[in-house]
Design an enzyme around this catalytic site. Structure first.
Site, PDB file in Angstrom:
ATOM      1  N   GLU A 341     -13.221  -6.844  -0.510  1.00 33.96           N
ATOM      2  CA  GLU A 341     -11.974  -6.672   0.235  1.00 33.96           C
ATOM      3  C   GLU A 341     -12.250  -6.174   1.637  1.00 33.96           C
ATOM      4  O   GLU A 341     -13.225  -5.460   1.863  1.00 33.96           O
ATOM      5  CB  GLU A 341     -11.086  -5.627  -0.474  1.00 33.96           C
ATOM      6  CG  GLU A 341     -10.474  -6.185  -1.722  1.00 33.96           C
ATOM      7  CD  GLU A 341      -9.691  -5.137  -2.490  1.00 33.96           C
ATOM      8  OE1 GLU A 341      -9.248  -4.144  -1.884  1.00 33.96           O
ATOM      9  OE2 GLU A 341      -9.535  -5.336  -3.701  1.00 33.96           O
ATOM     10  N   LYS A 343     -12.247  -3.749   4.497  1.00 34.50           N
ATOM     11  CA  LYS A 343     -12.134  -2.288   4.568  1.00 34.50           C
ATOM     12  C   LYS A 343     -11.401  -1.981   5.873  1.00 34.50           C
ATOM     13  O   LYS A 343     -11.974  -2.012   6.952  1.00 34.50           O
ATOM     14  CB  LYS A 343     -13.507  -1.622   4.550  1.00 34.50           C
ATOM     15  CG  LYS A 343     -13.409  -0.104   4.497  1.00 34.50           C
ATOM     16  CD  LYS A 343     -14.780   0.537   4.389  1.00 34.50           C
ATOM     17  CE  LYS A 343     -14.703   2.005   4.043  1.00 34.50           C
ATOM     18  NZ  LYS A 343     -13.901   2.807   4.935  1.00 34.50           N
ATOM     19  N   ARG A 348      -5.516   6.231   4.638  1.00 34.57           N
ATOM     20  CA  ARG A 348      -5.284   6.018   3.215  1.00 34.57           C
ATOM     21  C   ARG A 348      -3.905   6.560   2.870  1.00 34.57           C
ATOM     22  O   ARG A 348      -3.541   7.660   3.293  1.00 34.57           O
ATOM     23  CB  ARG A 348      -6.347   6.774   2.416  1.00 34.57           C
ATOM     24  CG  ARG A 348      -6.210   6.638   0.907  1.00 34.57           C
ATOM     25  CD  ARG A 348      -7.311   5.797   0.389  1.00 34.57           C
ATOM     26  NE  ARG A 348      -7.302   5.618  -1.035  1.00 34.57           N
ATOM     27  CZ  ARG A 348      -8.394   5.739  -1.787  1.00 34.57           C
ATOM     28  NH1 ARG A 348      -9.528   6.115  -1.247  1.00 34.57           N
ATOM     29  NH2 ARG A 348      -8.339   5.477  -3.071  1.00 34.57           N
ATOM     30  N   ARG A 363      -4.986  10.946   2.063  1.00 36.83           N
ATOM     31  CA  ARG A 363      -6.189  11.088   1.242  1.00 36.83           C
ATOM     32  C   ARG A 363      -6.342  12.529   0.768  1.00 36.83           C
ATOM     33  O   ARG A 363      -6.792  12.801  -0.319  1.00 36.83           O
ATOM     34  CB  ARG A 363      -7.387  10.693   2.105  1.00 36.83           C
ATOM     35  CG  ARG A 363      -8.722  10.710   1.456  1.00 36.83           C
ATOM     36  CD  ARG A 363      -9.740  10.378   2.545  1.00 36.83           C
ATOM     37  NE  ARG A 363     -11.069  10.135   2.034  1.00 36.83           N
ATOM     38  CZ  ARG A 363     -11.902  11.093   1.658  1.00 36.83           C
ATOM     39  NH1 ARG A 363     -11.515  12.343   1.697  1.00 36.83           N
ATOM     40  NH2 ARG A 363     -13.116  10.781   1.234  1.00 36.83           N
ATOM     41  N   GLU A 393      -3.862   1.224   2.347  1.00 42.50           N
ATOM     42  CA  GLU A 393      -4.307   1.694   3.653  1.00 42.50           C
ATOM     43  C   GLU A 393      -3.193   1.348   4.635  1.00 42.50           C
ATOM     44  O   GLU A 393      -2.681   0.224   4.635  1.00 42.50           O
ATOM     45  CB  GLU A 393      -5.615   0.992   4.043  1.00 42.50           C
ATOM     46  CG  GLU A 393      -6.292   1.577   5.248  1.00 42.50           C
ATOM     47  CD  GLU A 393      -7.190   2.790   4.952  1.00 42.50           C
ATOM     48  OE1 GLU A 393      -7.206   3.292   3.797  1.00 42.50           O
ATOM     49  OE2 GLU A 393      -7.866   3.244   5.890  1.00 42.50           O
ATOM     50  N   PHE A 448      -3.828  -2.014  -2.202  1.00 41.45           N
ATOM     51  CA  PHE A 448      -4.996  -2.513  -2.937  1.00 41.45           C
ATOM     52  C   PHE A 448      -5.102  -2.035  -4.373  1.00 41.45           C
ATOM     53  O   PHE A 448      -5.946  -2.498  -5.113  1.00 41.45           O
ATOM     54  CB  PHE A 448      -6.301  -2.255  -2.179  1.00 41.45           C
ATOM     55  CG  PHE A 448      -6.529  -0.819  -1.771  1.00 41.45           C
ATOM     56  CD1 PHE A 448      -6.947   0.126  -2.675  1.00 41.45           C
ATOM     57  CD2 PHE A 448      -6.333  -0.445  -0.452  1.00 41.45           C
ATOM     58  CE1 PHE A 448      -7.173   1.426  -2.281  1.00 41.45           C
ATOM     59  CE2 PHE A 448      -6.556   0.861  -0.043  1.00 41.45           C
ATOM     60  CZ  PHE A 448      -6.975   1.814  -0.969  1.00 41.45           C
ATOM     61  N   ARG A 527     -16.338   9.597  -6.835  1.00 39.15           N
ATOM     62  CA  ARG A 527     -17.026   8.673  -5.931  1.00 39.15           C
ATOM     63  C   ARG A 527     -18.100   7.992  -6.756  1.00 39.15           C
ATOM     64  O   ARG A 527     -19.043   8.643  -7.200  1.00 39.15           O
ATOM     65  CB  ARG A 527     -17.659   9.444  -4.770  1.00 39.15           C
ATOM     66  CG  ARG A 527     -18.174   8.551  -3.665  1.00 39.15           C
ATOM     67  CD  ARG A 527     -18.871   9.342  -2.588  1.00 39.15           C
ATOM     68  NE  ARG A 527     -17.985  10.091  -1.714  1.00 39.15           N
ATOM     69  CZ  ARG A 527     -17.302   9.562  -0.698  1.00 39.15           C
ATOM     70  NH1 ARG A 527     -17.382   8.278  -0.452  1.00 39.15           N
ATOM     71  NH2 ARG A 527     -16.542  10.314   0.053  1.00 39.15           N
ATOM     72  N   LYS A 533     -18.892   0.647  -0.524  1.00 35.12           N
ATOM     73  CA  LYS A 533     -18.484   0.248   0.821  1.00 35.12           C
ATOM     74  C   LYS A 533     -19.698  -0.207   1.625  1.00 35.12           C
ATOM     75  O   LYS A 533     -20.817   0.278   1.422  1.00 35.12           O
ATOM     76  CB  LYS A 533     -17.754   1.380   1.531  1.00 35.12           C
ATOM     77  CG  LYS A 533     -18.578   2.617   1.769  1.00 35.12           C
ATOM     78  CD  LYS A 533     -17.759   3.676   2.477  1.00 35.12           C
ATOM     79  CE  LYS A 533     -18.488   5.001   2.481  1.00 35.12           C
ATOM     80  NZ  LYS A 533     -17.744   6.061   3.116  1.00 35.12           N
TER      81      LYS A 533
HETATM   82  P1  ATP Z   1     -14.711   6.266   5.163  1.00 30.96           P
HETATM   83  O1  ATP Z   1     -14.829   7.207   6.312  1.00 30.96           O
HETATM   84  O2  ATP Z   1     -15.806   5.256   5.068  1.00 30.96           O
HETATM   85  O3  ATP Z   1     -13.342   5.652   5.058  1.00 30.96           O
HETATM   86  P2  ATP Z   1     -14.039   7.986   2.977  1.00 30.96           P
HETATM   87  O4  ATP Z   1     -14.874   9.079   2.427  1.00 30.96           O
HETATM   88  O5  ATP Z   1     -12.746   8.331   3.626  1.00 30.96           O
HETATM   89  O6  ATP Z   1     -14.971   7.135   3.919  1.00 30.96           O
HETATM   90  P3  ATP Z   1     -14.632   6.136   0.968  1.00 30.96           P
HETATM   91  O7  ATP Z   1     -14.239   6.264  -0.436  1.00 30.96           O
HETATM   92  O8  ATP Z   1     -16.035   6.388   1.281  1.00 30.96           O
HETATM   93  O9  ATP Z   1     -13.655   7.019   1.821  1.00 30.96           O
HETATM   94  O10 ATP Z   1     -14.283   4.694   1.485  1.00 30.96           O
HETATM   95  C1  ATP Z   1     -13.129   4.088   1.030  1.00 30.96           C
HETATM   96  C2  ATP Z   1     -12.027   4.302   2.045  1.00 30.96           C
HETATM   97  O11 ATP Z   1     -11.788   3.092   2.720  1.00 30.96           O
HETATM   98  C3  ATP Z   1     -10.730   4.654   1.352  1.00 30.96           C
HETATM   99  O12 ATP Z   1     -10.558   6.038   1.307  1.00 30.96           O
HETATM  100  C4  ATP Z   1      -9.673   3.958   2.177  1.00 30.96           C
HETATM  101  O13 ATP Z   1      -9.101   4.874   3.086  1.00 30.96           O
HETATM  102  C5  ATP Z   1     -10.422   2.921   2.984  1.00 30.96           C
HETATM  103  N1  ATP Z   1     -10.090   1.538   2.618  1.00 30.96           N
HETATM  104  C6  ATP Z   1      -9.768   0.578   3.493  1.00 30.96           C
HETATM  105  N2  ATP Z   1      -9.556  -0.582   2.890  1.00 30.96           N
HETATM  106  C7  ATP Z   1      -9.748  -0.387   1.574  1.00 30.96           C
HETATM  107  C8  ATP Z   1      -9.687  -1.227   0.436  1.00 30.96           C
HETATM  108  N3  ATP Z   1      -9.394  -2.529   0.512  1.00 30.96           N
HETATM  109  N4  ATP Z   1      -9.942  -0.659  -0.772  1.00 30.96           N
HETATM  110  C9  ATP Z   1     -10.243   0.650  -0.873  1.00 30.96           C
HETATM  111  N5  ATP Z   1     -10.336   1.479   0.172  1.00 30.96           N
HETATM  112  C10 ATP Z   1     -10.084   0.975   1.392  1.00 30.96           C
END
Ligand code: ATP
Length: 696
Positions: A341, A343, A348, A363, A393, A448, A527, A533
């Site tokens: 998907e 990103k 969030r 988040r 998102e 999502f 996690r 990712k």
């Molecule tokens: P990052 O700074 O990389 O967003 P993070 O620690 O906030 O890191 P991670 O779980 O590492 O979060 O990465 C997933 C994040 O990506 C989610 O918290 C969400 O905000 C974002 N995101 C964007 N698109 C998607 C998607 N299609 N599915 C899931 N998460 C997504």
């Protein structure tokens, strides 16, 4: 009557005195064992320095000034004097405590007995209720109400209680107690409340103690024997000391070995039970992160009740998080066939709907509903069921082109809403301004995941991922404002690479790969490798700008109705003498510019696409222009793109180059189309940034 606040203040004092985890755990277990069902939640919140669960806790900010005023009234000392003392000592909690202590001593000395002793003792429930009365009120008139309440509390409080009341209301609780500390302590409470191992262990310890000859009980052993063994750590410590004392005494009686074996057996069973409880408590907490509620359930109804704690609308869940791997190959190797998907680089957003009411959480489980009234309205309109919790998102989109914009746009909008300092100025918006602002910075929701759906029986957490996601398209009427995250399901590395390039050139920060197997449940708060990712980090604008040819235009919508809202831009390739698309440009224009360009370029509209325009079908504009205008455009970076034709297949088969997040910089009247930035230059730009590109 409930727990006395003095018991809580005493525990807080103990907690403040240590940073050792086990010691803290012990203090907390002892405290929880004294707490009745009516106080379990409030004690938990007060220990954390809040008045309720994080996502629903009213703010209680009381200024030091008000505390000094109350203290001054209570003690008859001038506020100035107290203020001077505060600037010397620096800690307002301690200042309150010492001053109240002084008073007591003086009173005792001067009057012999202390009439303050007559005042009824404070309970946790009263203190919590008084804090609630003070909370959430910020206007001037609330100051006198707060002062009255504080006077009342100081009237009844002991010096130690007053110290922690002060710490709490001035938001300076420094106990080091976190949610996790409490979850762990609660797991340790269970065997003492809900199991007969604990009394049996206490009995064993007493029997072992009885075997130690009086003379051999050294002071350490004596002190632990005198203590009520109310926690597992304490019990084990006592047993260890008794064992040492027995050994020192020479030949222990035969039953000593038997009792010791029984102690070991019981304590290891209790440890196993604590471990199981931890897992259960954590699961409950991730689905329902109100630790006060969990403490309450555990203490009132025991461990089994935790299994009934489930996902509930308006209680934000801990979000599932992604692991990372360094390459797409490794991701495909790890997950096999999986969902890939976009990103999105937005915010969030957990969207909760129940009976027509919508609330949204970030988040970090903070309420976001007020910041995005347009999203709330769209959700209300487009959700078709009774209740849902969806994971999404929230992304800024260009009002004209529908393209994804850089994340800063969304943060600008949030900052403005709060009246925070932004790059422009400090702005607090009234209703009419808010409207314009939402128009200028529209956002879309890319859904999502579906975590709860009332119409199919509630929690969706244990359903496989693709089933959960399928529910989203049934539950919402989808359009530009509420979409599903762009997704493919594949195990083909070539396809994955192409998808990644498309994601990047569409303004996303990378992709998230998601397991689609039977075990692809939603792991709230975890996690793990069910989500992986893979992203490209770009932070700065390209050092260089591009001078691009205006090849065509798209009619605008809404505020841009009647004018060209976005333009198709290309580089020049001298070898083939053709123009090749690099980006769609809709940012950097004023209203006046849009009107002027529509008129000026309107004179150069041609009916058909010229043969030397290389444009993918998907990007064909509403009108074509002769190549008469060159504009300077800046952007974030040059990235691979399967839809743009600049340098197509030059660096990678079937892939071209695109400028991400393009912005109009100025008009290059001095250049004609044939002196625009060449395709080779764009290729060169891609290569030069490659040296610094950060891959994650
Ligand atoms: P990052 O700074 O990389 O967003 P993070 O620690 O906030 O890191 P991670 O779980 O590492 O979060 O990465 C997933 C994040 O990506 C989610 O918290 C969400 O905000 C974002 N995101 C964007 N698109 C998607 C998607 N299609 N599915 C899931 N998460 C997504």
């Amino acid at each position: 009557m409930g727990l006395l606040y003095s018991e809580l203040a005493a525990a807080m004092e103990q907690l403040e005195s240590t940073t050792k985890r086990l010691q803290m755990q012990d203090y907390l277990v002892r405290l929880y064992l004294k707490v009745g069902p009516q106080d379990a939640a409030n004690v938990t919140y007060l220990l954390l320095g809040t008045l309720g669960p994080k996502y629903d806790s009213p703010e209680l900010g009381v200024a030091d000034k008000l505390v000094l005023k109350a203290l001054s009234i209570r003690k008859g000392i001038s506020e100035k004097e107290l203020n001077d003392e505060l600037s010397k000592t620096g800690d307002i909690g301690d200042l309150v405590k010492t001053n109240l202590e002084k008073k007591q001593q003086q009173t005792l000395m001067s009057f012999g007995d202390d009439d303050e002793e007559q005042v009824a003792e404070l309970t946790v429930a009263q203190v919590h209720a008084d804090f609630i009365k003070m909370a959430g009120k910020k206007d001037k008139s609330s100051q006198s109400l707060k002062l009255d309440i504080l006077n009342g509390l100081f009237q009844k409080a002991t010096p130690l209680e007053a110290k922690y009341i002060t710490r709490f209301i001035t938001q300076r609780m420094r106990l080091g107690v976190k949610d996790l500390t409490l979850l762990e302590a609660l797991a340790f409470v269970t065997p003492y409340q809900w199991d007969d191992h604990a009394p049996a262990l206490a009995e064993d310890i007493r029997s072992l103690g009885a075997l130690v000859p009086e003379v051999d009980i050294n002071p350490t052993v004596k002190s632990v024997l005198g203590r009520e063994a109310s926690s597992l750590n304490a019990s084990e410590e006592i047993a260890k000391n008794l064992h040492i004392a027995l050994k020192r005494a020479g030949s222990p009686p035969p039953e000593a070995a038997e009792i010791r074996a029984s102690i070991e057996q019981r304590s290891s069973e209790m440890r196993a039970m604590v471990k199981r409880m931890r897992g259960r408590i954590e699961r409950a907490y991730n689905a329902y992160p109100d630790i006060g509620h969990i403490a309450h359930l555990l203490i009132i109804r025991g461990p089994d009740m935790l299994d009934d704690v489930d996902v509930t609308p308006f209680v934000p869940l801990k979000p599932m998080l992604a692991e990372r791997l360094p390459s797409l190959d490794e991701i495909i190797e790890k997950l096999g066939r999986c969902a890939l998907e976009y990103k999105y680089d937005g915010l969030r957003m957990q969207v909760h709907v129940n009976n027509g009411q919508v609330r949204m959480f970030s988040r970090g489980m903070e309420e976001q509903t007020g910041q995005f009234p347009d999203v709330v309205a769209a959700v209300k309109e487009q959700f078709k069921g009774s209740s849902i919790i969806a994971d999404a998102e929230c992304i800024p989109i260009h009002p004209e082109t529908g393209e994804i914009l850089p994340f800063q746009v969304i943060s600008r909008r949030r900052g403005r809403k709060f009246g925070l300092q932004t790059e422009d100025t400090t702005v607090t918006l009234d209703e009419t301004q808010k409207h314009t602002f939402e128009d200028d910075y529209p956002v879309a929701l890319a859904l999502f995941d579906c975590l709860f759906l009332g119409d199919v029986g509630g929690s969706m957490l244990d359903e496989p991922y693709l089933d959960r996601r399928a529910k989203l398209s049934e539950a919402f009427e989808l359009d530009d404002r509420i979409t599903l995250s762009t997704q493919i399901v594949t195990d083909d590395i070539k396809e994955a690479e192409k998808f990644f390039d498309t994601a990047i050139s569409s303004g996303c920060e990378g992709i998230v790969a998601k397991s689609v197997g039977e075990d692809s449940t939603y792991q709230a708060g975890a996690r793990g490798y069910n989500w992986i990712k893979y992203k490209r980090d770009y932070r700065q604008d390209l050092a260089d700008s591009l001078d691009l040819v205006v090849m065509g235009a798209f009619w605008g919508h809404g505020r841009r109705g009647g004018v060209f809202g976005a333009y198709l831009m290309g580089s020049f390739d001298p070898e083939t003498e053709s123009f090749q698309t690099v980006c769609k440009l809709g940012t950097g224009f004023t209203d006046e510019m849009l009107a002027r360009f529509t008129q000026e370029l309107g004179e150069h509209v041609i009916e058909d696409k010229p043969d030397n325009y290389q444009v993918a079908k998907a990007l064909e504009p509403d009108v074509w222009f002769d190549p008469v205008a060159v504009w300077e455009v800046v952007g974030a970076e040059v990235s691979f793109s399967p839809v743009h034709m600049c340098g197509f297949s030059a660096l990678k088969p079937d892939v071209g180059l695109a400028l991400r997040f393009p912005r109009l910089s100025r008009i290059r009247d001095d250049k004609d189309a044939y002196s625009a930035t060449t395709t080779n230059e764009v290729i060169g730009l891609y290569g030069s940034q490659g040296k610094n590109a950060l891959w994650q």
